[in-house]
Design an enzyme around this catalytic site. Structure first.
Site, PDB file in Angstrom:
ATOM      1  N   GLU A  57      -1.349  -1.455  -5.197  1.00 36.50           N
ATOM      2  CA  GLU A  57      -2.373  -0.233  -4.973  1.00 36.50           C
ATOM      3  C   GLU A  57      -2.343   0.746  -6.213  1.00 36.50           C
ATOM      4  OE1 GLU A  57      -5.059   1.090  -2.167  1.00 36.50           O
ATOM      5  OE2 GLU A  57      -3.841   3.327  -3.047  1.00 36.50           O
TER       6      GLU A  57
ATOM      7  N   ASP B 233      -2.641   1.331   6.804  1.00 38.12           N
ATOM      8  CA  ASP B 233      -1.684   0.492   5.531  1.00 38.12           C
ATOM      9  C   ASP B 233      -1.217  -0.907   5.847  1.00 38.12           C
ATOM     10  OD1 ASP B 233      -1.388   3.681   5.016  1.00 38.12           O
ATOM     11  OD2 ASP B 233      -1.344   3.949   7.318  1.00 38.12           O
TER      12      ASP B 233
ATOM     13  N   ASP C 123       1.437  -1.084  -0.176  1.00 33.88           N
ATOM     14  CA  ASP C 123       0.203   0.200  -0.481  1.00 33.88           C
ATOM     15  C   ASP C 123       1.013   1.171   0.255  1.00 33.88           C
ATOM     16  OD1 ASP C 123      -2.550   1.333   0.123  1.00 33.88           O
ATOM     17  OD2 ASP C 123      -2.463   1.771   2.136  1.00 33.88           O
TER      18      ASP C 123
END
Length: 187
Positions: free
Chosen positions: A68, A141, A7
């Site tokens: 991501e 996160d 992420d």
């Protein structure tokens, strides 16, 4: 298959490693967050990310890295920082010869919760449930990174199987075409 989910973020970059055996059995291997100093120069922050992500790659030896996909946000500054962090991860994966998959936040939410509009709390609760964890990893996160890895286990495997089936069918049709004297053209 072992997936390292990333992420991306410049201040906090979540990392989560999930092993999969079959379609249903997923196990968390590692989870963590890389933090960089907010007032450090950009190039030093990117260097810190590079060193830490490389450490993780060498430590966990992933088969795939799921990152991501940066999407358009209202805050351009945040989108730029996220894109820079994602670029570091993508470059390191390429250098290591590890395949990369990119998933949008809504793809991840849909894969993990069944809804592309789920909130962070719903995603975190499903990550905990799917990986059979005693508690939800913190900060968010790290949970998001695990969700990315889970998403790739479920979506990526299906996409890979579809690509393999399409390739097989193309080869079968090419072979048939050759047998028929090249009367059918396949592109």
């Amino acid at each position: 298959m072992r997936v390292l989910g990333i992420d991306p973020g410049l201040t906090r970059c979540g990392l989560g490693v999930v092993d999969g055996q079959g379609f249903q059995i997923l196990t968390m291997v590692e989870v963590g967050v890389i933090r960089t100093t907010v007032d450090a120069p950009l190039e030093m922050r990117l260097l810190e990310l590079e060193e830490q992500i490389l450490y993780w790659i060498n430590k966990v030896n992933p088969d795939v890295i799921a990152v991501e996909r940066v999407f358009s946000q209202l805050n351009v500054r945040t989108a730029m920082a996220t894109g820079q962090a994602a670029g570091v991860a993508l470059l390191l994966a390429a250098k290591a010869g590890i395949p990369v998959a990119m998933h949008t936040p809504s793809e991840v939410k849909a894969a993990v919760t069944g809804s592309g509009r789920a909130d962070k709390k719903q995603v975190a609760m499903m990550v905990q449930k799917l990986l059979r964890l005693d508690s939800i990893p913190k900060p968010v996160d790290s949970t998001d990174a695990l969700a990315l890895a889970i998403c790739h286990h479920w979506r990526g495997v299906g996409e890979n199987k579809m690509q393999a089936a399409l390739s097989q069918e193309k080869e079968r049709l090419k072979s048939r075409n050759a047998d028929l004297g090249n009367k059918v053209v396949i592109k």
